[in-house]
Design a protein around this motif. Structure first.
Motif, PDB file in Angstrom:
ATOM      1  N   ARG A  38      39.673  28.669 -42.089  1.00 40.04           N
ATOM      2  CA  ARG A  38      40.514  27.526 -42.466  1.00 40.04           C
ATOM      3  C   ARG A  38      40.178  26.308 -41.612  1.00 40.04           C
ATOM      4  N   GLU A  39      40.006  26.519 -40.311  1.00 41.56           N
ATOM      5  CA  GLU A  39      39.688  25.407 -39.410  1.00 41.56           C
ATOM      6  C   GLU A  39      38.304  24.829 -39.704  1.00 41.56           C
ATOM      7  N   LEU A  40      37.340  25.713 -39.963  1.00 43.49           N
ATOM      8  CA  LEU A  40      35.986  25.240 -40.270  1.00 43.49           C
ATOM      9  C   LEU A  40      35.955  24.451 -41.576  1.00 43.49           C
ATOM     10  N   LYS A  41      36.684  24.924 -42.566  1.00 40.28           N
ATOM     11  CA  LYS A  41      36.705  24.227 -43.858  1.00 40.28           C
ATOM     12  C   LYS A  41      37.401  22.868 -43.732  1.00 40.28           C
ATOM     13  N   GLN A  42      38.448  22.814 -42.922  1.00 37.67           N
ATOM     14  CA  GLN A  42      39.104  21.536 -42.667  1.00 37.67           C
ATOM     15  C   GLN A  42      38.142  20.568 -41.986  1.00 37.67           C
ATOM     16  N   ALA A  43      37.399  21.069 -41.001  1.00 36.34           N
ATOM     17  CA  ALA A  43      36.424  20.228 -40.292  1.00 36.34           C
ATOM     18  C   ALA A  43      35.352  19.737 -41.257  1.00 36.34           C
ATOM     19  N   ARG A  44      34.918  20.603 -42.164  1.00 36.69           N
ATOM     20  CA  ARG A  44      33.900  20.186 -43.134  1.00 36.69           C
ATOM     21  C   ARG A  44      34.458  19.145 -44.100  1.00 36.69           C
ATOM     22  N   GLU A  45      35.733  19.288 -44.456  1.00 33.66           N
ATOM     23  CA  GLU A  45      36.369  18.288 -45.327  1.00 33.66           C
ATOM     24  C   GLU A  45      36.380  16.918 -44.664  1.00 33.66           C
ATOM     25  N   VAL A  46      36.666  16.915 -43.357  1.00 33.76           N
ATOM     26  CA  VAL A  46      36.666  15.649 -42.607  1.00 33.76           C
ATOM     27  C   VAL A  46      35.276  15.025 -42.669  1.00 33.76           C
ATOM     28  N   LYS A  47      34.249  15.836 -42.447  1.00 33.02           N
ATOM     29  CA  LYS A  47      32.873  15.330 -42.501  1.00 33.02           C
ATOM     30  C   LYS A  47      32.540  14.804 -43.895  1.00 33.02           C
TER      31      LYS A  47
END
Length: 243
Positions: A38-47
């Motif tokens: 979940r955290e990685l996907k959120q970070a990728r969304e930000v990018k």
């Protein structure tokens, strides 16, 4: 409700299976990889949003750069025409003077526009480099997500493989218990949040500290072996087993 001792004891096996299956389900739902993904996907969304914003800015810069390039081309063409006319002395002295003045003005403006063009090109390179850097970060996040997803799925598959024998064992003992007793057990287990049947060994419930009132113990003691006993206080089916 009436049921044979064998039918009632099948409930204890079903309870053992259900308890183990509930634990496996809990483990599958609470793997640390879920939160990490979940955290990685959120970070990728930000990018992804950053890239989209920068690309929009880059498009604006490119449109402006295209306008500047057109201005440069137009002015360079005009300078070339003026230089040709001046070199050929094509015109009266006044016309030549006006052409020289225009040439000076256009040349001065061209210098300013070309400076702007160089600055714009530099900014374009910087923005493109920033986009490329963020895109690389996003790709790295995607790789981490893929690797972590594979790890999570492998763990879930392992838990599922552990669950299947329990499911098969439960089904086999459902047949022994029979549909009516199984329905009663499942209803109680749903009502209590997980416990449908417990083993009653003498005056003790296996694994629990339960005190019976004299009246309830008298009821239990006098009940026929084929009577399905349900705890008055806890609703569980109490399956009598040998000491």
């Amino acid at each position: 409700m009436k049921a044979s001792a064998k039918q009632q004891q099948a409930l204890l096996v079903m309870q053992k299976c259900d308890t183990a299956l509930a634990r496996l389900t809990y483990d599958a739902q609470h793997l640390p990889e879920h939160e990490q993904l979940r955290e990685l996907k959120q970070a990728r969304e930000v990018k992804t949003r950053e890239i989209a914003s920068l690309q929009a800015n880059l498009s604006d810069y490119r449109r402006e750069a295209s306008k500047v390039a057109n201005d440069v081309e137009r002015m360079q063409a005009r300078i070339e025409v003026l230089n040709q006319r001046l070199d050929a002395s094509a015109g009266s002295p006044k016309e030549l003077a006006n052409m020289q003045e225009e040439l000076d003005n256009v040349t001065a403006r061209l210098d300013l526009v070309m400076e702007k063009q160089w600055e714009g090109d530099d900014e374009l390179k910087k923005q493109q480099a920033q986009i490329d850097s963020i895109r690389t970060e996003s790709e790295n996040l995607s790789q981490q997500i893929n690797e972590l997803t594979a790890k999570r799925d492998a763990q879930i598959a392992d838990l599922q493989s552990q669950a299947q024998p329990l499911i098969d064992e439960r089904k086999a003992h459902m047949v022994i218990a029979g549909p009516e007793l199984t329905r009663e057990y499942d209803a109680i287990r749903k009502s209590t949040g997980g416990i449908g049947a417990v083993a009653l060994r003498g005056r003790s419930i296996d694994g629990m500290s339960v005190q019976f009132t004299p009246a309830e113990w008298d009821r239990i003691r006098k009940a026929p072996s084929d009577e399905v006993l349900v705890s008055e206080d806890h609703e569980w089916i109490m399956v009598r087993v040998d000491d």
